[in-house]
Design an enzyme around this catalytic site. Structure first.
Site, short mmCIF file in Angstrom:
data_model
loop_
_atom_site.label_atom_id
_atom_site.label_comp_id
_atom_site.label_asym_id
_atom_site.label_seq_id
_atom_site.Cartn_x
_atom_site.Cartn_y
_atom_site.Cartn_z
N TRP A 73 0.82 -1.22 0.00
CA TRP A 73 0.00 0.00 0.00
C TRP A 73 0.85 1.27 0.00
CZ3 TRP A 73 -5.16 1.60 0.43
CH2 TRP A 73 -5.35 2.90 0.92
N MET A 74 0.42 2.27 -0.75
CA MET A 74 0.97 3.62 -0.60
C MET A 74 -0.15 4.64 -0.56
SD MET A 74 2.36 5.15 -4.21
CE MET A 74 1.89 6.81 -3.71
N ASN A 75 0.10 5.78 0.12
CA ASN A 75 -0.81 6.92 -0.01
C ASN A 75 0.00 8.22 -0.12
OD1 ASN A 75 -1.05 5.84 2.93
ND2 ASN A 75 -1.86 7.87 3.24
N ASP A 76 -0.30 9.23 0.62
CA ASP A 76 0.18 10.60 0.37
C ASP A 76 1.66 10.75 -0.02
OD1 ASP A 76 -2.08 10.46 1.97
OD2 ASP A 76 -1.28 11.72 3.55
N SER A 137 2.12 12.12 7.38
CA SER A 137 2.62 13.00 6.32
C SER A 137 3.33 14.25 6.84
CB SER A 137 1.45 13.41 5.44
OG SER A 137 1.02 12.27 4.75
N ASP A 209 0.16 16.76 9.52
CA ASP A 209 0.59 17.06 8.15
C ASP A 209 1.21 18.45 8.03
OD1 ASP A 209 -0.70 14.65 7.80
OD2 ASP A 209 -2.54 15.55 7.03
N GLU A 272 -6.85 18.02 6.04
CA GLU A 272 -5.61 17.26 6.00
C GLU A 272 -4.66 17.88 4.98
OE1 GLU A 272 -6.58 12.76 6.95
OE2 GLU A 272 -7.60 13.36 5.13
N1 DQQ Z 1 -2.80 10.36 5.38
C1 DQQ Z 1 -1.78 10.38 6.39
C2 DQQ Z 1 -2.13 11.54 7.28
C3 DQQ Z 1 -2.96 12.39 6.40
C4 DQQ Z 1 -3.74 11.40 5.60
C5 DQQ Z 1 -1.76 9.06 7.10
C6 DQQ Z 1 -4.28 11.97 4.33
O1 DQQ Z 1 -0.97 12.20 7.71
O2 DQQ Z 1 -3.79 13.27 7.13
O3 DQQ Z 1 -1.45 8.03 6.22
O4 DQQ Z 1 -4.49 10.98 3.37
#
Ligand code: DQQ
Length: 529
Positions: A73-76, A137, A209, A272
């Site tokens: 998995w990946m996100n921000d 983040s 963030d 966020e």
């Molecule tokens: N994803 C991070 C947070 C942020 C959120 C956690 C936004 O820091 O608020 O994975 O997608």
């Protein structure tokens, strides 16, 4: 949390928390006993059906021209920075599964923002530490020639002490700092204590963030936050050394709406991933909430440190979240965003990968004072041989014949169109069913542009002409129209045969020019590096 929320946004069922997920696959007892999570399971494979490297490399739904980790998995995007001649990208990453959890900062490096090499994970939770449940983040800046990273550390606490309460987690969020003197930023050293604790306020909806910028010898930090019953906010802090921070005031604030949800991101009461920067003669604030990304443009009063918003809008109509910008080596403002999955969790979890990074988009102030954006022009180096639909005085028959020659062996291409303010429809089809369709109808107010079932508003232009660039990369579609309207979406289809283009005769003349370039992959397989 974040993963679950994102997937609600894109009409996918809520993701389970890591604990729920592991319980679901029958390992919660082992986890609780070991206390150390996924690696403690010894010989028992935790994800027995997890695809092999070669299966991942061959997965036809995996993009070939976008950055994503080899698996999981990946996100921000986090702390993108140009440093010592290279582009460093960090991003939220779960090393154990293709679902959200155990957040850390993965790291990739690039000479050109297009081709990437994966490096070892840069930031990981410290057991027992203030970031024991995740390194969320944040940003990277250079202070006194040292790369310095500000990020949010989270750990589980009692609900009364938590700043992040989304119905699943009770996390205390603090801002943390790490530095790297290594020219390749491979080794990051954390400070022993957080540099900033949250305000004590029962109405606080979150505190995370950090985005950091400098003005002269002073550093400023905006932290994503909000107030229950009031709205999302960005809290402004100031420092001389990035280590001691003084609270100033609320930099920006949303309005109350009467949406109800346990998770304040769902109601817009938590903003966020704020990003605040100068662009041309204006300042821009980006923030993510309610699964969407918003921009505000205005004047920033450098004495009062107050942001006066003049214009605002939606950054993307589709699957694009938590973006983060940076300056490139030529001082262009480049935006990166997380493109989440929109298919059911069971599918992406079984696929063994989830999410990818958007292509780099250059930001600018558009002629109408709104936010302009375009994929960087250097992406043209990914283009293979051009197919162009002839325009000019050619008859419909000649154009039809030319269109009949078009073939695409893989769903991987850049499209560039110019068109008049007249309705048209095109389909990319493998003969059996449309792979995706694209249409424009100036009479369909607010939904003029339609891509694969998603719509976006495309206002009329002074010239009466529109232009559109679309990148199709396996299951990812990134489209930007009139350098202003962005719609990122996902298409989960596998090809039976070559793709061809179908445009009804009646629409052939509405499209004044059409070019398609198959895209070169950025790596020999689908593993990015
Ligand atoms: N994803 C991070 C947070 C942020 C959120 C956690 C936004 O820091 O608020 O994975 O997608």
């Amino acid at each position: 949390m974040s993963g679950s929320r994102r997937n609600k946004a894109t009409s996918v069922p809520r993701l389970p928390s890591r604990r729920e997920f592991l319980k679901g696959i029958g390992v919660s007892g082992v986890l609780a006993a070991s206390g150390s999570g996924l690696t403690a399971l010894g010989a028992r494979p935790l994800f027995p059906e997890s695809p092999s490297q070669s299966q991942l490399a061959a997965d036809p739904l995996r993009p070939q021209s976008h950055l994503l980790p080899k698996r999981n998995w990946m996100n921000d995007p986090n702390g993108p920075i140009y440093w010592r001649g290279k582009y460093h990208m960090f991003f939220q990453y779960n090393p154990s599964a293709a679902v959200w959890g155990e957040m850390r900062w993965a790291h990739a490096v690039s000479p050109d923002m297009l081709h990437w090499e994966h490096l070892p994970v840069a930031l990981a939770p410290t057991p027992g530490g203030y970031d024991s449940e995740g390194c969320f983040s944040g940003s990277a800046v250079i202070h006194e020639d040292v790369a310095t990273f500000l990020y949010t550390g989270v750990k589980s606490v009692a609900p009364a002490e938590a700043t992040l309460r989304d119905g699943t987690h009770n996390f205390l969020e603090v801002q943390c700092l790490a530095t790297s003197s290594d020219p390749e930023l491979r080794t990051l050293t954390k400070l022993a204590a957080p540099v900033l604790l949250p305000p004590r306020d029962p109405k606080l909806t979150g505190f995370r963030d950090p985005c950091v910028w400098r003005d002269g010898y002073l550093w400023y930090m905006g932290v994503g936050s909000g107030q229950r019953g009031v709205g999302g906010q960005v809290l402004l802090y100031r420092s001389t050394n990035l280590r001691q921070w003084e609270y100033l005031h609320v930099l920006a604030s949303g309005k109350r709406n009467d949406k109800q949800s346990v998770d304040p991101v769902d109601t817009g009461e938590m903003w966020e991933c704020p990003d605040f920067f100068a662009l041309g003669r204006k300042f821009v604030l980006l923030y993510s909430t309610e699964r969407k990304v918003f921009w505000q443009i205005g004047e920033y009063d450098p004495k009062e440190l107050v942001f006066h918003v003049e214009k605002s809008g939606l950054l993307d109509y589709g699957a694009f979240y938590a973006p983060k910008s940076q300056l490139d080596e030529n001082s262009r403002r480049i935006l990166w965003g997380w493109i989440p999955e929109t298919r059911p969790e069971a599918e992406f979890s079984a696929a063994g990968w989830a999410g990818c990074m958007s292509l780099p988009r250059e930001l600018f102030i558009a002629a109408d004072g709104g936010l302009g954006l375009r994929v960087i022009e250097e992406a043209a180096q990914l283009r293979a041989m051009e197919f162009a639909l002839p325009g000019g005085k050619l008859s419909a028959t000649a154009r039809r014949d030319a269109l009949g020659q078009f073939r695409l062996s893989k769903p991987s291409a850049e499209f560039a169109l110019r068109f008049a303010a007249k309705p048209w429809h095109l389909e990319l089809t493998d003969g059996e069913s449309p792979f995706f369709s694209l249409s424009f109808n100036p009479h369909n107010t607010g939904k003029e542009l339609q891509i694969a079932g998603q719509s976006a508003s495309l206002a009329s232009t002074a010239s009466g002409e529109h232009e559109l660039r679309l990148f199709l990369d396996a299951s990812v579609v990134e489209c930007i129209a009139d350098s202003k309207v962005s719609l990122t979406t996902r298409v989960y289809k596998t090809l039976k045969e070559e793709l061809h283009l179908s445009i009804p005769d009646s629409d052939l003349f509405a499209i004044s020019s059409l070019s398609v370039w198959p895209l070169w992959p950025i790596s020999p397989d689908r593993l990015t590096t």
